[in-house]
Design a protein around this motif. Structure first.
Motif, PDB file in Angstrom:
ATOM      1  N   ILE A 285       0.858  -1.194   0.000  1.00  0.00           N
ATOM      2  CA  ILE A 285       0.000   0.000   0.000  1.00  0.00           C
ATOM      3  C   ILE A 285       0.887   1.235   0.000  1.00  0.00           C
ATOM      4  CG2 ILE A 285      -1.755   1.295   1.281  1.00  0.00           C
ATOM      5  CD1 ILE A 285      -2.526  -1.466   2.541  1.00  0.00           C
ATOM      6  N   PHE A 286       0.728   2.077  -1.024  1.00  0.00           N
ATOM      7  CA  PHE A 286       1.506   3.306  -1.115  1.00  0.00           C
ATOM      8  C   PHE A 286       0.679   4.481  -0.604  1.00  0.00           C
ATOM      9  CE2 PHE A 286       3.623   0.591  -4.186  1.00  0.00           C
ATOM     10  CZ  PHE A 286       4.963   0.907  -4.003  1.00  0.00           C
ATOM     11  N   VAL A 287       1.283   5.285   0.246  1.00  0.00           N
ATOM     12  CA  VAL A 287       0.624   6.486   0.780  1.00  0.00           C
ATOM     13  C   VAL A 287       1.578   7.654   0.595  1.00  0.00           C
ATOM     14  CG1 VAL A 287      -0.430   7.579   2.792  1.00  0.00           C
ATOM     15  CG2 VAL A 287      -0.572   5.087   2.515  1.00  0.00           C
ATOM     16  N   ASP A 288       1.083   8.753   0.036  1.00  0.00           N
ATOM     17  CA  ASP A 288       1.915   9.938  -0.133  1.00  0.00           C
ATOM     18  C   ASP A 288       2.179  10.598   1.218  1.00  0.00           C
ATOM     19  OD1 ASP A 288       2.051   9.573  -2.857  1.00  0.00           O
ATOM     20  OD2 ASP A 288       0.352  10.889  -3.288  1.00  0.00           O
ATOM     21  N   SER A 289       3.113  11.530   1.237  1.00  0.00           N
ATOM     22  CA  SER A 289       3.458  12.224   2.481  1.00  0.00           C
ATOM     23  C   SER A 289       2.226  12.870   3.105  1.00  0.00           C
ATOM     24  CB  SER A 289       4.512  13.311   2.215  1.00  0.00           C
ATOM     25  OG  SER A 289       5.736  12.735   1.846  1.00  0.00           O
ATOM     26  N   VAL A 290       2.161  12.826   4.414  1.00  0.00           N
ATOM     27  CA  VAL A 290       1.060  13.429   5.155  1.00  0.00           C
ATOM     28  C   VAL A 290       1.638  14.347   6.233  1.00  0.00           C
ATOM     29  CG1 VAL A 290      -0.497  11.487   4.736  1.00  0.00           C
ATOM     30  CG2 VAL A 290       0.946  11.489   6.781  1.00  0.00           C
ATOM     31  N   SER A 291       0.776  15.115   6.886  1.00  0.00           N
ATOM     32  CA  SER A 291       1.226  16.030   7.927  1.00  0.00           C
ATOM     33  C   SER A 291       1.733  15.259   9.140  1.00  0.00           C
ATOM     34  CB  SER A 291       0.076  16.945   8.358  1.00  0.00           C
ATOM     35  OG  SER A 291      -0.912  16.188   9.042  1.00  0.00           O
ATOM     36  N   LYS A 292       2.427  15.971  10.024  1.00  0.00           N
ATOM     37  CA  LYS A 292       3.005  15.333  11.209  1.00  0.00           C
ATOM     38  C   LYS A 292       1.935  14.657  12.061  1.00  0.00           C
ATOM     39  CE  LYS A 292       6.721  16.340  14.484  1.00  0.00           C
ATOM     40  NZ  LYS A 292       7.784  15.676  13.728  1.00  0.00           N
ATOM     41  N   ASP A 293       0.786  15.310  12.211  1.00  0.00           N
ATOM     42  CA  ASP A 293      -0.299  14.717  13.005  1.00  0.00           C
ATOM     43  C   ASP A 293      -0.824  13.437  12.344  1.00  0.00           C
ATOM     44  OD1 ASP A 293      -0.159  16.677  14.929  1.00  0.00           O
ATOM     45  OD2 ASP A 293      -1.679  17.936  13.969  1.00  0.00           O
ATOM     46  N   GLN A 294      -0.902  13.470  11.016  1.00  0.00           N
ATOM     47  CA  GLN A 294      -1.401  12.298  10.307  1.00  0.00           C
ATOM     48  C   GLN A 294      -0.384  11.151  10.327  1.00  0.00           C
ATOM     49  OE1 GLN A 294      -4.585  11.946   8.901  1.00  0.00           O
ATOM     50  NE2 GLN A 294      -4.841  13.789  10.131  1.00  0.00           N
ATOM     51  N   VAL A 295       0.898  11.489  10.352  1.00  0.00           N
ATOM     52  CA  VAL A 295       1.933  10.457  10.412  1.00  0.00           C
ATOM     53  C   VAL A 295       1.728   9.561  11.628  1.00  0.00           C
ATOM     54  CG1 VAL A 295       4.390  10.033  10.813  1.00  0.00           C
ATOM     55  CG2 VAL A 295       3.698  11.667   9.082  1.00  0.00           C
ATOM     56  N   VAL A 296       1.408  10.155  12.754  1.00  0.00           N
ATOM     57  CA  VAL A 296       1.199   9.384  13.977  1.00  0.00           C
ATOM     58  C   VAL A 296       0.039   8.406  13.798  1.00  0.00           C
ATOM     59  CG1 VAL A 296       0.658   9.518  16.430  1.00  0.00           C
ATOM     60  CG2 VAL A 296       2.166  11.219  15.404  1.00  0.00           C
ATOM     61  N   ARG A 297      -0.984   8.813  13.090  1.00  0.00           N
ATOM     62  CA  ARG A 297      -2.111   7.922  12.834  1.00  0.00           C
ATOM     63  C   ARG A 297      -1.661   6.706  12.024  1.00  0.00           C
ATOM     64  NH1 ARG A 297      -6.774  10.740   9.882  1.00  0.00           N
ATOM     65  NH2 ARG A 297      -7.834   8.779  10.418  1.00  0.00           N
ATOM     66  N   TYR A 298      -0.799   6.932  11.038  1.00  0.00           N
ATOM     67  CA  TYR A 298      -0.306   5.810  10.226  1.00  0.00           C
ATOM     68  C   TYR A 298       0.665   4.935  10.994  1.00  0.00           C
ATOM     69  CZ  TYR A 298      -2.639   7.010   5.895  1.00  0.00           C
ATOM     70  OH  TYR A 298      -3.609   7.221   4.936  1.00  0.00           O
ATOM     71  N   TRP A 299       1.505   5.547  11.849  1.00  0.00           N
ATOM     72  CA  TRP A 299       2.366   4.728  12.701  1.00  0.00           C
ATOM     73  C   TRP A 299       1.526   3.730  13.498  1.00  0.00           C
ATOM     74  CZ3 TRP A 299       7.183   3.973  11.959  1.00  0.00           C
ATOM     75  CH2 TRP A 299       8.102   4.977  11.678  1.00  0.00           C
ATOM     76  N   SER A 300       0.360   4.178  13.958  1.00  0.00           N
ATOM     77  CA  SER A 300      -0.463   3.329  14.828  1.00  0.00           C
ATOM     78  C   SER A 300      -0.937   2.056  14.135  1.00  0.00           C
ATOM     79  CB  SER A 300      -1.677   4.115  15.339  1.00  0.00           C
ATOM     80  OG  SER A 300      -2.687   4.231  14.348  1.00  0.00           O
TER      81      SER A 300
END
Length: 410
Positions: A285-300
Motif C-alpha cells: 500500500i503506497f501512501v503519499d506524504s502526510v502532515s506530522k499529526d497524520q503520520v502518527v495515525r499511520y504509525w499506529s
C-alpha cells in the motif's frame, strides 16, 4: 541568549532535520532564550510549496515562540543531483543575506545533511563575530558517492575539501552519532571540539496508541499483520528489498495475511509504485506524504516497522530518527541497518535485526514477529521504556548547554 539557526528544512515539513530543529528550538525558547530560524518555504520532498505559504524573498512568522524567517529558494523535488544542488546553493545565498538583518546574535548554528547551509552559517558568524556550531547529521558528500547520485569524482573531491575546511573552522561540531565523531577524528578533526547529541523522540507526541480505526477500514487492514516503512523513498533506502519481500510473501499459501505500507515520497517513489503495479503486488500500500499529526495515525497501524538502508559501510554510522519514534509508540522493529543503530535496537530489546538488502532475512523476520505474540509483546513493552533514554527535551537541554558554553553564557 539569542540563537540564530540556519536550516533548509523546518515544519510543516516532517522529515528528520525539520523535526529535530523545531523540537530543540522549542525547548530553548521554553528555557527563556531567543531563537531565530532562517529557512525556506516548506516544500520537501515533492518540491511543491505547501498550502498557505509562498516562495517569497522574505516572510516571517512565529511558531511556538520561535521567530521563523522564510527566504526565497530555487525549489525542486527531492530528486536529480543538479537541481537539488541549485536548491542548496540558492538557500545558502538567501539564507546568508537574511542573516545580516538579524540583530544581536550570540551564536549561529548551521545544520547538515548537505553543508551549503553550514557555509551560510559560517559566513554569517564571521560577519557577526560570534561562534558558530556545525550540527552534523550526515557525512556529506561521501553519502553522494555511496548512492551514485553523482559521478564526477573531481567535483566530489573538491566538496570534501570544503567539508574538511568547515570542520576545522567550526567552534564546535555537534554530531548525531558517535560513529560520525570517530569518522571525523580518523580524518584529522580534533576530537575535543566534537560533541554527540543523538536524535531522539518527542514522547509527548509519539506514545503508544490503539490502531486508527478509520485508516484501518480505509486500507482494508482488518485481521492483517501490517508492516511498514515511513520516510523518504530515496536512493539510500534500497526499498526494492521491501517489494521483493512482498513478492515472496504473495507467492506463499498464507502470504495474504501480510500487508506492507510505504508512506512518504522521494526520488524512488515513482519507480517503486510502477514496479508494484507491474508485478501485481496488491499486498503493498503506497501512501503519499502526510502532515506530522497524520503520520502518527499511520504509525499506529503498524504491527512492525521496517527500517532499512542500503548495505554499505557508510550507513553503519547512521542512526535513523524513526527508530526512536517507533520506540515511543511501542512499535516493534525489523531493523535493516548495521552499526550503531543496530546496537541500540539490541540494547533496548525493541526489535529484530536483519541484513540490509537481504529479502529472505526480512521475510523470516516478518514471519517470526507475526507467529510469536510473546516476542512481539516484549518488544512493544520495551519500546517506551527505551524511548525515555532519548527524550527530545533532555537532548535539547544537553545541546543548549553546549551552545551556552560556546557563547560564553554558561
Amino acid at each position: 541568549m539569542h540563537i540564530l539557526f540556519l536550516t533548509d528544512n523546518f515544519p510543516p515539513e516532517v522529515n528528520a532535520p525539520a523535526s529535530r530543529t523545531f523540537e530543540h528550538c522549542r525547548e530553548w525558547v521554553k528555557a527563556g532564550h531567543q531563537v531565530t530560524v532562517i529557512t525556506g518555504a516548506p516544500n520537501f520532498p515533492k518540491g511543491k510549496v505547501f498550502d498557505g505559504y509562498c516562495n517569497r524573498l522574505w516572510q516571517q512568522e512565529i511558531v511556538a515562540g520561535i521567530r521563523v524567517i522564510r527566504v526565497w529558494t530555487y525549489i525542486t523535488a527531492n530528486e536529480g543531483f543538479s537541481k537539488r544542488t541549485l536548491d542548496y546553493l540558492s538557500y545558502m545565498l538567501t539564507g546568508f543575506l537574511a542573516s545580516l538583518f538579524v540583530r544581536r546574535v550570540d551564536i549561529v548554528v548551521g545544520t547538515s545533511p548537505q553543508f551549503f547551509t553550514v557555509c551560510a552559517a559560517y559566513a554569517s558568524s564571521l560577519i557577526k563575530r560570534v561562534p558558530w556550531v556545525f550540527e552534523l547529521r550526515d557525512i556529506w558528500p561521501e553519502s553522494i558517492r555511496v548512492v551514485g547520485a553523482m559521478k564526477q569524482r573531481k567535483v566530489l573531491d573538491l566538496l570534501e575539501k570544503v567539508e574538511l575546511f568547515l570542520y576545522r573552522k567550526a567552534s564546535v561540531i555537534v554530531s548525531v552519532t558517535h560513529a560520525f565523531r570517530t569518522s571525523l577524528m580518523r580524518r584529522g578533526v580534533n576530537g575535543d571540539k566534537i560533541r554527540v547529541v543523538t536524535n531522539g523522540v518527542d514522547i509527548s507526541r509519539f506514545s503508544p496508541r490503539d490502531k486508527d480505526t478509520e485508516l484501518l477500514l480505509l486500507h482494508r487492514l482488518q485481521g492483517k499483520f501490517v508492516a511498514g516503512y515511513i520516510g523518504t523513498h530515496g536512493l539510500a533506502h534500497a526499498l526494492d528489498t521491501l517489494l521483493d519481500a512482498a513478492k515472496a510473501l504473495k507467492a506463499t499459501p498464507d502470504g495474504d495475511r501480510f500487508r506492507i505500507i510505504l508512506l512518504g515520497d522521494g526520488a524512488n517513489k515513482a519507480s517503486l509504485r510502477q514496479r508494484a503495479e507491474t508485478e501485481g503486488l496488491d499486498n503493498v500500500i503506497f501512501v503519499d506524504s502526510v502532515s506530522k499529526d497524520q503520520v502518527v495515525r499511520y504509525w499506529s497501524l503498524l504491527d512492525a516497522s521496517i527500517i532499512h538502508l542500503k548495505k554499505d559501510k557508510l550507513f553503519t554510522t547512521v542512526i535513523p530518527s524513526k527508530l526512536f519514534e517507533c520506540m515511543g509508540m511501542a512499535i516493534p522493529m525489523l531493523h535493516g541497518v548495521q552499526g550503531e543503530s543496530a546496537d541500540i535496537v539490541e540494547r533496548e530489546d525493541v526489535g529484530l535485526l536483519f541484513e540490509p538488502e537481504n529479502t529472505e532475512a526480512l521475510v523470516d523476520g516478518l514471519r517470526r514477529l507475526a507467529d510469536d505474540p510473546e516476542l512481539l509483546a516484549r518488544f512493544k513493552a520495551n519500546g517506551p521504556l527505551g524511548a525515555k533514554h532519548y527524550d527530545r527535551s533532555s537532548l535539547a537541554a544537553e545541546m543548549l548547554q553546549i551552545l551556552k558554553t560556546q557563547a560564553g553564557k554558561a
